[in-house]
Design a protein around this motif. Structure first.
Motif, mmCIF file in Angstrom:
data_model
loop_
_atom_site.group_PDB
_atom_site.id
_atom_site.type_symbol
_atom_site.label_atom_id
_atom_site.label_comp_id
_atom_site.label_asym_id
_atom_site.label_seq_id
_atom_site.Cartn_x
_atom_site.Cartn_y
_atom_site.Cartn_z
ATOM 1 N N LEU A 63 9.865 -1.842 -7.081
ATOM 2 C CA LEU A 63 8.812 -1.499 -6.139
ATOM 3 C C LEU A 63 7.802 -2.638 -6.158
ATOM 4 O O LEU A 63 7.764 -3.409 -7.115
ATOM 5 N N GLY A 64 6.930 -2.682 -5.163
ATOM 6 C CA GLY A 64 5.902 -3.708 -5.228
ATOM 7 C C GLY A 64 4.837 -3.516 -4.187
ATOM 8 O O GLY A 64 4.920 -2.631 -3.323
ATOM 9 N N VAL A 65 3.825 -4.358 -4.308
ATOM 10 C CA VAL A 65 2.686 -4.281 -3.400
ATOM 11 C C VAL A 65 2.086 -5.668 -3.236
ATOM 12 O O VAL A 65 2.098 -6.469 -4.180
ATOM 13 N N ILE A 66 1.628 -5.941 -2.034
ATOM 14 C CA ILE A 66 0.795 -7.118 -1.794
ATOM 15 C C ILE A 66 -0.598 -6.599 -1.477
ATOM 16 O O ILE A 66 -0.768 -5.787 -0.577
ATOM 17 N N LEU A 67 -1.573 -7.068 -2.240
ATOM 18 C CA LEU A 67 -2.975 -6.712 -1.983
ATOM 19 C C LEU A 67 -3.658 -7.921 -1.379
ATOM 20 O O LEU A 67 -3.772 -8.966 -2.018
ATOM 21 N N GLU A 68 -4.110 -7.768 -0.149
ATOM 22 C CA GLU A 68 -4.841 -8.847 0.510
ATOM 23 C C GLU A 68 -6.336 -8.540 0.509
ATOM 24 O O GLU A 68 -6.730 -7.385 0.502
ATOM 25 N N ALA A 82 3.643 4.387 -7.228
ATOM 26 C CA ALA A 82 3.349 3.500 -8.359
ATOM 27 C C ALA A 82 2.690 2.214 -7.867
ATOM 28 O O ALA A 82 1.730 1.712 -8.478
ATOM 29 N N ALA A 83 3.201 1.704 -6.761
ATOM 30 C CA ALA A 83 2.632 0.471 -6.210
ATOM 31 C C ALA A 83 1.181 0.673 -5.784
ATOM 32 O O ALA A 83 0.338 -0.219 -5.925
ATOM 33 N N ARG A 84 0.882 1.868 -5.286
ATOM 34 C CA ARG A 84 -0.496 2.157 -4.868
ATOM 35 C C ARG A 84 -1.444 2.184 -6.062
ATOM 36 O O ARG A 84 -2.597 1.745 -5.979
ATOM 37 N N VAL A 85 -0.955 2.764 -7.161
ATOM 38 C CA VAL A 85 -1.811 2.864 -8.346
ATOM 39 C C VAL A 85 -2.149 1.476 -8.885
ATOM 40 O O VAL A 85 -3.283 1.211 -9.308
ATOM 41 N N ALA A 86 -1.172 0.570 -8.838
ATOM 42 C CA ALA A 86 -1.428 -0.794 -9.315
ATOM 43 C C ALA A 86 -2.531 -1.448 -8.477
ATOM 44 O O ALA A 86 -3.490 -2.014 -9.011
ATOM 45 N N ALA A 87 -2.410 -1.355 -7.153
ATOM 46 C CA ALA A 87 -3.426 -1.957 -6.285
ATOM 47 C C ALA A 87 -4.748 -1.207 -6.389
ATOM 48 O O ALA A 87 -5.828 -1.812 -6.377
ATOM 49 N N GLY A 88 -4.664 0.110 -6.503
ATOM 50 C CA GLY A 88 -5.870 0.922 -6.620
ATOM 51 C C GLY A 88 -6.657 0.574 -7.882
ATOM 52 O O GLY A 88 -7.897 0.655 -7.891
ATOM 53 N N ALA A 89 -5.965 0.189 -8.924
ATOM 54 C CA ALA A 89 -6.657 -0.200 -10.149
ATOM 55 C C ALA A 89 -7.527 -1.431 -9.908
ATOM 56 O O ALA A 89 -8.642 -1.535 -10.437
ATOM 57 N N ILE A 90 -7.030 -2.339 -9.090
ATOM 58 C CA ILE A 90 -7.843 -3.525 -8.763
ATOM 59 C C ILE A 90 -9.029 -3.117 -7.905
ATOM 60 O O ILE A 90 -10.143 -3.621 -8.078
ATOM 61 N N ALA A 91 -8.815 -2.188 -7.001
ATOM 62 C CA ALA A 91 -9.939 -1.659 -6.224
ATOM 63 C C ALA A 91 -10.998 -1.054 -7.147
ATOM 64 O O ALA A 91 -12.198 -1.256 -6.967
ATOM 65 N N ILE A 123 -2.521 -10.851 -3.744
ATOM 66 C CA ILE A 123 -2.047 -10.525 -5.089
ATOM 67 C C ILE A 123 -0.721 -9.775 -4.937
ATOM 68 O O ILE A 123 -0.680 -8.675 -4.394
ATOM 69 N N GLY A 124 0.345 -10.418 -5.381
ATOM 70 C CA GLY A 124 1.673 -9.798 -5.329
ATOM 71 C C GLY A 124 2.005 -9.178 -6.672
ATOM 72 O O GLY A 124 1.853 -9.821 -7.708
ATOM 73 N N ILE A 125 2.419 -7.931 -6.656
ATOM 74 C CA ILE A 125 2.749 -7.216 -7.895
ATOM 75 C C ILE A 125 4.117 -6.572 -7.745
ATOM 76 O O ILE A 125 4.408 -5.955 -6.718
ATOM 77 N N VAL A 126 4.936 -6.706 -8.784
ATOM 78 C CA VAL A 126 6.252 -6.087 -8.785
ATOM 79 C C VAL A 126 6.379 -5.153 -9.984
ATOM 80 O O VAL A 126 5.877 -5.450 -11.073
ATOM 81 N N ILE A 127 7.030 -4.020 -9.769
ATOM 82 C CA ILE A 127 7.317 -3.038 -10.822
ATOM 83 C C ILE A 127 8.815 -2.758 -10.786
ATOM 84 O O ILE A 127 9.320 -2.209 -9.808
ATOM 85 N N PHE A 150 6.367 -1.923 -0.805
ATOM 86 C CA PHE A 150 7.799 -1.857 -0.538
ATOM 87 C C PHE A 150 8.473 -1.180 -1.723
ATOM 88 O O PHE A 150 7.884 -1.040 -2.782
ATOM 89 N N GLY A 151 9.711 -0.797 -1.530
ATOM 90 C CA GLY A 151 10.492 -0.322 -2.664
ATOM 91 C C GLY A 151 10.977 1.096 -2.540
ATOM 92 O O GLY A 151 10.310 1.966 -1.984
ATOM 93 N N GLU A 152 12.165 1.319 -3.102
ATOM 94 C CA GLU A 152 12.773 2.634 -3.099
ATOM 95 C C GLU A 152 12.887 3.166 -4.524
ATOM 96 O O GLU A 152 12.846 2.394 -5.491
#
Lengths: 361, 361, 361, 361
Positions: D22-27, D131-140, D80-84, D14-16
């Protein structure tokens, strides 16, 4: 898997009882909806802990912060991200049960599933997660209001104390007039007394919530697996402590004959209506325009203020002592949760219905 | 939307009551499973019409044809396509209700949703669709057998006539010994009499099916929305005529105190067990290894052999006459359907559990 | 997993090259669409084998049978089940490669994934699966026709022989005038000669298909992950032998400056248009109303009529001999497949767009 | 719809550009993975604005805050919820284009789709969302590291300046040694000069990123629609400014003959390998264990520092002036985004592969 609900109007939640925050992403909210934050916050107050003597004394303001998807007070069609910070976490409360499996909690099963668990307050398995649902559900309600659809739940049973009136005999606007959320003042009084006495016994008790949805247009539902009542049932069964769901005539309908149970169609003005409503507003999994109503059974809360026998992760016999701050009965605070989940289902199915007919494409 | 069920072990069905055929695509069946066609066919026989005096007299052999996904007797991992031809369609039977809305059927709601409907035998809304589920469910059962998991359902109530024994007191292998599918011979006898008398009254009656799943490993379930019991509940509520679902203590658990309801953990040999099972084998939405059990309420069949008041598509008052061939009580034939849906859920969640722990990836 | 495509207008396919049948379930087709079976069959003819000297000589009529979802010539909103029987299976053709891994086929990878494989003609990995897509895609085309949207593909390159005209210079109605499906007669002639010479060399060659979609309304697309071109790209990359996808300016756009590449907006009558279309009709993942166009690269078919070195399941060196009946170049028959997949995407996104704005709910 | 990616290992963002965060939930992240926050943050630095003279000068630290799903440094299996937070929002920068449609941006299409738009910096359509994708991608990536799988991308073309070496000739560990992220120092120097000269012209230019994935086990992929390369293609095409995707031999493979293109199998030690790799490590949509490699085409950034003709919401001709802070070429900062999306796909397909074979259930 398992943290999302809905198809077009869809939520995904995250957050643990004692982590930094809970949150939700709501996708698919149509653009142009006025997002009344004060309404969302008022729904949060209905669910929040510490609101009365018959609820847990944990202190949480449950203030929402909208992070996206709303511009100049209106939804933009992009995902609405909402965060709710945990304030009163008190993680130390839980050190005494860090390696113990509390009876009828999810401690053991999470440990079996994941091999690791956040033991603080049940972590993800805590009903605290439902705060995120209420926030999103409030937006669903705002959408339904635009279409004239209302979703109203109330407590209809606590323990074996039943409200012996049909919903049609009640003024559902009185539900918020008392702390147990039963629209019948006299019964409410007795329910409150019962819960309070159970609390004093350091015990807990179950209850039933009835929900009524009015003014749903006919034609909502997605047979065969996603029947409207199947989705409502799943929504309710996904709420903590729920053990059963029935709609329309429900389990009582079993004893009826078809000739009694069938709802006869008649023309009333411009509309086709039914003279009775054992169907609960849904036929073949699709709304028929009559009131949708259903009942949801909640078990007694598993945390009791008593010593209980159990085992720890090593399989050793241990005693689990009742500490922490918990509800003696979950139903008063579960009323807005039931409404939130029902509103989410109806909003979702409303959107899904927009592509059913070629003439409307 | 709505014709698929499951996430990894997933079915999609098609077909109407009086079209050329029904069918199902089963995706995600692990490769290497022996596909015993005679077993699948035997499950079809349990559901097929015309099997006894207390079921509809429609004649269908319900022979399955496997079109893909099986090679030299084993599943290959590719989708298994199965078709079941409709034989005894008798479409003319339905001309008399072509523009009429039968009470408590899906005629009106399908018409509202789609603006068009296949009126022959209810079209897609017919319970005939469940034949496709039973075929796929049989394959789920074959998979579960490999893991030692059993799924057994039985009729526990017809009208207000209840089987007053807990499932533990019954020999569930006797369920198939009588035409009503109740494992208690004496109660079965009375149920059959009751259904037959209702049939002679040209009426119908409801019933309850109880289902028991044994040997599920602990750790199956996908919180928070896809709790194991929420998915089981949705699966059951997606079956025609179902009005309610409860698991474990269910609606009766409402009246209990937490101190009574909680299931104490103990070590038994290598395993952690519970001394009681009000939880119904599921805690926090995840299996704990105990028996999973639940009850499903079915309303009386809507088609009765009597004249009923209704309206037609033009909104004019009409009489709907009882014709066609229908079940006086749906539960005897619904037993294999309940088992099929339960098996599909457990198989799916079993596959989902394979990626929960890093150590197992 | 992997056998479904689409969200609301959604297909699920099954079937192997040499099993009894292929098929597809199409969900979400709006009710009331005239289902012209002869049109569907004519699309099947465009894809079917044995249609000319430059295609495989396998003989299949590819007759479709519609099993559900259509009543009195119209879609009913329920799933449309379609089956296509395999006629010319000749399984014995494949015994010589039963345990061998054919180079650049999916034999090895299916074996690694599933531990078992249907070696007859590649089983599920055969391009024969796309017959099911063409059947469903034909229905998507019928839906798009109702909205004035056209989807037209053509062969724009064979080997290194390129059609050196932009699509705007061509009469796309001439595509079917020749067996290679290139709308420029002269180039078509040379392409046919090239393919035929490759065939005589017992070899194969690649090609490119260009697709143009006209009259798409602005506003179709689902950012951020399901951008319209991302879904089109996935659709194309899911077709056998596809190695690349580009839309609008594509790989050539890389070398341009922003000041050249940007498409200026102008008002044209009632509409906002762009003066150039490097965007390929899609901006930010959403259609802007201009022509959508893209190119799809196909590798040379892996089956060649020559001996090749390989290994078998035991890892032993073996020779794979070229037998069977295969296409020297896949693109002529892939034209209707590209169109089918493109039509499915546009139809799906059209339905998805129906719930974007509150004012339209 | 459209804000989620993945099936089991799944993100929702999510996020503009100019909202609060911005943020991401990684399930679906398997439990027990060490979550190295400093690694995630270091990936964020690679993408963040203002990192060099050839990127936008917007200032964002892009600090992540993990809100859930991690306990004592390990993933718990819950989302995993992440906010930027957005820091340097400067919304006033955008008032001058509030009602104007910037050429080749998503302003017009969002407005058509939703009837409303957050015009600040493109709102949701901004590449800031990645940016949210990069955060989750790092966990991947952390998950893939546990399995020995590496994902490395680099800039292989800027404008028409191509890196004329195959990836095998390069030391991919040198990619981070220069600000353009090209592992060949000499070419890197020339690329930087080119971008800088374009920037001085107040213009922008496109580029190509190549990505290489090593040590993927054979057997990953979900035919037929979710082929591994189709999902990779969709992942790449979902990144802002991407116009094309090709894997293995790609568009160049079109001109080859089957006899050249086919990759011969040989036994090498215990493994079955191929002697060439035109397949790009994927056959029939499933990985074969060889290197997976692909190329991604990015168009020139649409925002240029020049006056451009356009129209506003009222359809009136207007001039759009170049203001704001933007990248002259997007590829240097897109390298970690390509890696993130690729890692997410591989992690997801790794989990999906765990239920393919009965023997492994």
């Amino acid at each position: 898997m398992g943290n999302s609900f809905g198809k077009l109007f869809k939520i995904t939640t995250f957050g643990e009882s004692h982590g930094p925050a809970l949150g939700v992403i709501l996708e698919g909210c149509p653009a142009g909806l006025s997002i009344d934050e004060s309404f969302i916050q008022s729904e949060m107050q209905r669910r929040k802990p510490g609101q009365s003597k018959i609820t847990t004394q944990r202190k949480e303001e449950d203030e929402i912060e909208i992070l996206s998807g709303v511009f100049e007070g209106k939804s933009t069609g992009t995902p609405i991200g909402i965060v709710i910070r945990n304030a009163d976490q008190k993680s130390k409360d839980y050190s005494h049960i860090a390696d113990k499996f509390r009876p009828s909690h999810a401690d053991f099963t999470y440990f079996e599933k994941y091999g690791i668990r956040d033991y603080r307050g049940g972590g993800r398995s805590s009903a605290r997660e439902t705060a995120a649902r209420v926030a999103a559900g409030a937006i669903a309600k705002l959408l339904l209001q635009e279409k004239g659809i209302s979703v109203q739940a109330f407590v209809s049973q606590v323990g074996s104390l039943k409200l012996e009136k049909a919903y049609q005999e009640l003024d559902l606007n009185k539900t918020e007039d008392n702390i147990v959320r039963c629209p019948d003042p006299e019964t409410a009084e007795r329910m409150i007394e019962l819960i309070d006495s159970v609390r004093k016994d350091r015990d807990t008790i179950g209850g039933v919530i009835t929900c009524v949805i009015k003014n749903t247009p006919p034609g909502l539902g997605e047979p065969v697996f996603d029947r409207l009542h199947a989705e409502l049932g799943k929504a309710m069964l996904s709420i903590n402590a729920v053990k059963g769901f029935e709609y329309g005539s429900g389990f009582d309908g079993v004893s009826m004959r078809g000739s009694q149970h069938n709802d006869a169609f008649v023309k009333e003005g411009d509309q086709i209506r039914t003279t009775s409503n054992h169907s609960g507003g849904i036929q073949g999994g699709i709304s028929n325009g009559e009131d949708i109503y259903f009942r949801v059974a909640f078990k007694p809360v598993a945390t009791i203020m008593q010593d209980q026998d159990s085992v720890n992760e090593a399989g050793e016999a241990v005693t689990v002592s009742g500490k922490g701050r918990h509800d003696p009965c979950v139903v008063p605070r579960a009323v807005p949760i039931v409404e939130a989940m029902a509103a989410l289902v109806i909003a979702d199915y409303l959107l899904l219905s927009k592509s059913n007919k070629l003439a409307e494409i």
